[in-house]
Each structure stands twice: as structure tokens, then as C-alpha cells.
Design an enzyme around this catalytic site. Structure first.
Site, PDB file in Angstrom:
ATOM      1  N   HIS A   1       5.633  15.927   9.082  1.00  0.00           N
ATOM      2  CA  HIS A   1       4.816  14.440   8.720  1.00  0.00           C
ATOM      3  C   HIS A   1       3.622  14.844   8.779  1.00  0.00           C
ATOM      4  CE1 HIS A   1       7.145  11.992   6.860  1.00  0.00           C
ATOM      5  NE2 HIS A   1       8.391  11.890   7.651  1.00  0.00           N
TER       6      HIS A   1
ATOM      7  N   ASN B   1      -3.303   5.819   6.637  1.00  0.00           N
ATOM      8  CA  ASN B   1      -4.070   7.089   7.400  1.00  0.00           C
ATOM      9  C   ASN B   1      -4.971   5.818   8.029  1.00  0.00           C
ATOM     10  OD1 ASN B   1      -6.152   5.554   5.697  1.00  0.00           O
ATOM     11  ND2 ASN B   1      -6.778   8.546   4.736  1.00  0.00           N
TER      12      ASN B   1
ATOM     13  N   TYR C   1       0.622  -1.312  -0.614  1.00  0.00           N
ATOM     14  CA  TYR C   1       0.309   0.445  -0.284  1.00  0.00           C
ATOM     15  C   TYR C   1       1.142   1.382  -0.472  1.00  0.00           C
ATOM     16  CZ  TYR C   1      -3.485   3.216   1.146  1.00  0.00           C
ATOM     17  OH  TYR C   1      -4.798   4.473   0.454  1.00  0.00           O
TER      18      TYR C   1
ATOM     19  N   GLU D   1      10.839   5.834  17.497  1.00  0.00           N
ATOM     20  CA  GLU D   1      10.595   5.004  16.422  1.00  0.00           C
ATOM     21  C   GLU D   1      12.463   5.624  15.355  1.00  0.00           C
ATOM     22  OE1 GLU D   1       8.294   5.733  11.722  1.00  0.00           O
ATOM     23  OE2 GLU D   1       7.912   7.071  12.805  1.00  0.00           O
ATOM     24  N   HIS D   2      12.295   7.325  15.220  1.00  0.00           N
ATOM     25  CA  HIS D   2      14.447   7.761  15.044  1.00  0.00           C
ATOM     26  C   HIS D   2      14.469   8.070  16.262  1.00  0.00           C
ATOM     27  CE1 HIS D   2      11.401   7.888  12.121  1.00  0.00           C
ATOM     28  NE2 HIS D   2      11.930   7.323  11.261  1.00  0.00           N
TER      29      HIS D   2
ATOM     30  N   ASP E   1      15.542   8.031   5.829  1.00  0.00           N
ATOM     31  CA  ASP E   1      14.648   8.316   5.439  1.00  0.00           C
ATOM     32  C   ASP E   1      14.115   7.552   3.102  1.00  0.00           C
ATOM     33  OD1 ASP E   1      12.593   8.811   7.066  1.00  0.00           O
ATOM     34  OD2 ASP E   1      12.278  10.550   7.018  1.00  0.00           O
TER      35      ASP E   1
ATOM     36  N   HIS F   1      -1.466 -39.863  19.767  1.00  0.00           N
ATOM     37  CA  HIS F   1      -0.509 -39.313  19.951  1.00  0.00           C
ATOM     38  C   HIS F   1       0.509 -40.676  20.171  1.00  0.00           C
ATOM     39  CE1 HIS F   1      -1.943 -35.445  19.480  1.00  0.00           C
ATOM     40  NE2 HIS F   1      -0.501 -35.339  19.220  1.00  0.00           N
TER      41      HIS F   1
ATOM     42  N   SER G   1       4.700   9.483  12.749  1.00  0.00           N
ATOM     43  CA  SER G   1       6.192   9.619  13.219  1.00  0.00           C
ATOM     44  C   SER G   1       6.762  10.152  14.795  1.00  0.00           C
ATOM     45  CB  SER G   1       6.295  10.367  12.202  1.00  0.00           C
ATOM     46  OG  SER G   1       6.344  10.219  10.700  1.00  0.00           O
TER      47      SER G   1
ATOM     48  N   GLU H   1       0.305 -36.509  28.576  1.00  0.00           N
ATOM     49  CA  GLU H   1      -0.381 -35.578  28.085  1.00  0.00           C
ATOM     50  C   GLU H   1      -1.921 -36.218  27.817  1.00  0.00           C
ATOM     51  OE1 GLU H   1       0.918 -33.269  25.529  1.00  0.00           O
ATOM     52  OE2 GLU H   1       2.840 -32.088  27.039  1.00  0.00           O
TER      53      GLU H   1
END
Length: 431
Positions: free
Chosen positions: A259, A211, A127, A324-325, A358, A417, A234, A412
């Protein structure tokens, strides 16, 4: 804009308020998105066309962009822009190529063969936002890791409000080798990628920012398809001493503030006078910055300056914020970097502005936001790969470990099994 000092009596309370600040969209769009997704799932192309006409004021005969149209639009880019895109692609590819993992295979001491194979996803949807956030860099950062991982089919959706598109976005798609592109966006694009339509074959995973409607749509289709993350606004955190040029740091803070009104820019410094110089520089730049409306809103409502006794004090604060940064604008930044446990990406030294990352630094710019760097990482080749493990027992190996498997299965309460192993052991004993 918040100014905090670690020496203040109420610092801890005010800092925790900053940490818990939720900057995501406050309007609940989940119901609207649920309706859009259901309509797309039920009515396919007709629903996509309806929403594209309503939201983007664009009603093409086909949303599939032809190779001729892509080439025509990409050709509108200047030679300088094309060269910059190609350089960015080269650097991003080089970094991500080095991430490719190796398969594992070995035989243990009892003769069991064990291994792990890495397998690329078959088809991925990317996207790409339109409008203000129509970025060619996002195409490269999402498509190139997928291509390097070995994804066979990469589908790109990008909205074209009023039939318009940034030519650089299609130029970046050309460079990245993406040829299947549709002019759709919003929750309807996510629905088309997840469920498929008459003309769009569904994918296995959806990546890329968008968005609030796109983010919510990705949240709702998760499980039907994989997703990379739910992207929030951001963030940048700059650790800087007084040796820096305050104007440089001001530009760095505004690079994220522009941003989104909900973006967050934070400065941590050990000099109160330097902090005031940076604040003044930010205010001066905002008087002429073309994106001042967005950047001013972000800075005033979510910006912060934290004054510490020394820069070592910044580390626990930074790790709590999990930004983030992170820029470490100091001498010997590795000393601080080695102590950072929660951050999306680090930018070391006085000459590494976050904006380099970036566009063309090499590491991915799709990074965890909203404190998710506590447990998540940036987009990489690994996001487009699966791990498939395998086991192979020969007769001797099964005899060596089989009875213990029977014991555990019986413990178990799972007799089938136990039986699936026991019958083989009995068969070997009867030979």
C-alpha cells in the site's frame, strides 16, 4: 526489518521503540494546506480550477461529472469486474444494514418522558483518492453506510490526473447510488466540500482516505464540518503458529506492505523456524511482485517479526500495538480474539486473509491506524447518524423533581437556571 524475541534481555526496550514508531509523513504540510484552504474559501471555483490545473494537469470546463460520462466510463468495466463490485456491495450493505439502531423512549416512575432519536446527517462528502490509490472498494465502503443511514445527499470527489479515471471507481459509485461527483482532489477538494463554492454546496461531514495533504486538510476543517478520522499508513499484524503455510503468511504481510512505503507488517509467532520460513518467503515473493518497490521499502523499514514463548504472550503485545488489521491464523481463533481489546478489525482462522475484508467480507475497511484503535473504531452506519435526546415533564413530574433542580442550580451559582424552574413550581402551587 526488525526481529525480536521476548526472551531477549533488551526485548522490552526494543518493543517499546516499535510501539512508538511514527510512520506518518515527516514533512510539515500544514502551511501549504492552510493557504490552499484559505484560497478556496475566498475564491471558490476559480481556486479549485487553479489547483486542479497545477497539480492534476487537468482543466475541464466543469468539474461536475455528467450522468452520461459516468455511465460511459462505468461501461468500460468487464462483466467480471461489475459482478465483483455488485457482490461486494451486496455483502457490505447486508452487514451495515444490521447496524441500524433503534430509537429509545420510555416514561419513568415519576412521569417524565425520556427518549433518544437517531437522525441521519443531511449531506456528506466522500473523498476518493486518485492515482495509485484509486480504489472502487473505497467508494463502496464509504458510500453504502451513508446511504443505509439515510443520508439524503452524498457528494463524491475524485481527482482525475491528466483527465483519466479508473472506470471501476465510477462503476462502484453507480452501484452505491452516488450521482453527484466532482473531478477534484487534494486539499482543494476538502476545502470545496467544507466551505462550498459557486457550484458545490458545502456538506456536514467529510469521510474517506487520502494523502498527507488531504489528511491535514481534514484536520484543519474539522469543526466547520465533521470528519471520520485522520488516516495514517496501513498496518497488519498476523498471529500465526507453525501449522500455517509460510508462503500464505508472507502474502498476507505483503498485502499491506504494498500500500505505502510507510505501511507496517508484523508477524508474531511461537516458532523461530517458522519465522525464518516466512521471512524467506517474503524475500522470494518480492523478487517478482509488481509492487515490489513500495512493498520492499515498507518491509525493510517498518516490518517486524516477534518470536514469543507461546501465543498467549502475543495478546498484551498486540493490545499495545493496537493495529489496524489483525489476522489470527490459528485453530480456535476465538480463544485469542476474546482477549483482544485494541484492534481495528479481526480476521479469524487460516482461511480468512485480510484482503477478503478489504473488498467484500462485509465489515468496513476504513479502520483506525497509528494506534488509534485504542480509542476508535472502523467506519460504520453510526458515523452518519446523530443522537437527539428529549425530555417531557407534565405538571406532576415537574413537581416531583423540580425543587432538586433548583437546589443544584443555586449551588452552582446560576440564578436564572433556578428561576426558570422555580417560577413554574410557584405557578403550580398557586393553581
Amino acid at each position: 526489518m526488525l526481529v525480536l524475541k521476548t526472551t531477549d534481555q533488551e526485548f522490552s526496550t526494543r518493543f517499546q521503540s516499535l510501539v512508538s514508531d511514527r510512520r506518518e509523513a515527516t514533512v510539515d504540510v500544514s502551511g501549504t494546506v492552510r493557504d490552499i484552504l484559505a484560497h478556496v474559501k475566498a475564491h471558490g471555483d476559480a481556486a479549485v480550477q487553479e489547483y486542479t490545473s497545477r497539480f492534476d494537469h487537468y482543466s475541464p470546463h466543469s468539474h461536475h461529472l455528467s450522468a452520461a460520462f459516468i455511465a460511459e466510463q462505468a461501461a468500460k468495466c468487464s462483466a467480471e469486474v461489475k459482478a465483483a463490485i455488485e457482490l461486494a456491495a451486496e455483502r457490505i450493505s447486508s452487514f451495515h444494514q444490521k447496524q441500524l439502531p433503534q430509537d429509545i423512549g420510555y416514561t419513568d416512575t415519576v412521569g417524565v418522558k425520556l427518549g433518544l432519536n437517531w437522525v441521519a446527517l443531511s449531506q456528506v462528502g466522500i473523498y476518493v483518492p486518485g492515482g495509485r490509490a484509486s480504489y472502487p472498494s473505497s467508494v463502496l465502503m464509504n458510500a453504502l453506510p451513508a446511504k443505509i443511514a439515510g443520508v439524503e445527499r452524498i457528494v463524491m470527489t475524485v481527482p482525475m490526473p491528466h483527465g483519466e479515471i479508473n472506470p471501476a471507481v465510477l462503476a462502484a459509485a453507480q452501484v452505491a447510488g452516488v450521482t453527484e461527483i466532482y473531478s477534484i482532489g487534494g486539499a482543494q477538494a476538502v476545502g470545496a466540500l467544507a466551505y462550498g463554492t459557486e457550484t458545490i454546496t458545502p456538506v456536514d461531514k467529510i469521510v474517506g482516505p487520502g494523502n498527507a495533504y488531504v489528511a491535514e486538510a481534514k484536520r484543519q476543517v474539522f469543526g466547520t464540518v465533521g470528519i471520520d478520522s485522520i488516516a495514517g499508513p496501513s498496518e497488519i499484524l498476523v498471529v500465526a503458529d507453525r501449522q500455517n503455510n509460510p508462503e500464505w503468511i508472507a502474502w498476507d504481510l505483503l498485502s499491506q506492505a504494498e500500500h505505502d512505503p510507510s505501511a507496517q507488517s508484523i508477524l508474531i509467532t511461537d516458532s523461530e523456524s517458522f519465522a525464518q520460513q516466512v521471512i524467506g518467503a517474503v524475500e522470494q515473493i518480492l523478487t517478482t511482485l509488481p509492487t515490489t518497490k513500495v512493498a520492499s521499502s515498507s518491509w525493510q523499514n517498518h516490518g517486524a517479526v516477534i518470536i514469543v514463548r507461546d501465543l498467549a504472550e502475543s495478546i498484551p503485545l498486540l493490545n499495545q500495538l493496537a493495529p489496524e488489521h489483525v489476522e489470527l491464523c490459528v485453530d480456535n481463533p476465538q480463544l485469542l480474539a476474546s482477549q483482544i481489546k485494541c484492534a481495528g478489525s479481526l480476521f479469524l482462522g487460516r482461511y480468512t486473509p485480510e484482503a477478503i475484508g478489504d473488498y467484500l467480507g462485509g465489515p468496513n475497511h476504513v479502520l483506525p491506524t497509528s494506534r488509534s484503535a485504542r480509542f476508535a473504531s472502523g467506519l460504520s452506519v453510526y458515523d452518519f447518524l446523530k443522537r437527539i435526546t428529549y425530555l417531557e415533564c407534565n405538571q406532576a413530574a415537574l413537581q416531583a423533581i423540580g425543587q432538586s433542580a433548583v437546589t443544584l442550580a443555586e449551588t452552582e451559582g446560576l440564578p436564572a437556571h433556578a428561576g426558570s424552574v422555580a417560577v413554574r413550581l410557584q405557578g403550580l402551587n398557586d393553581m
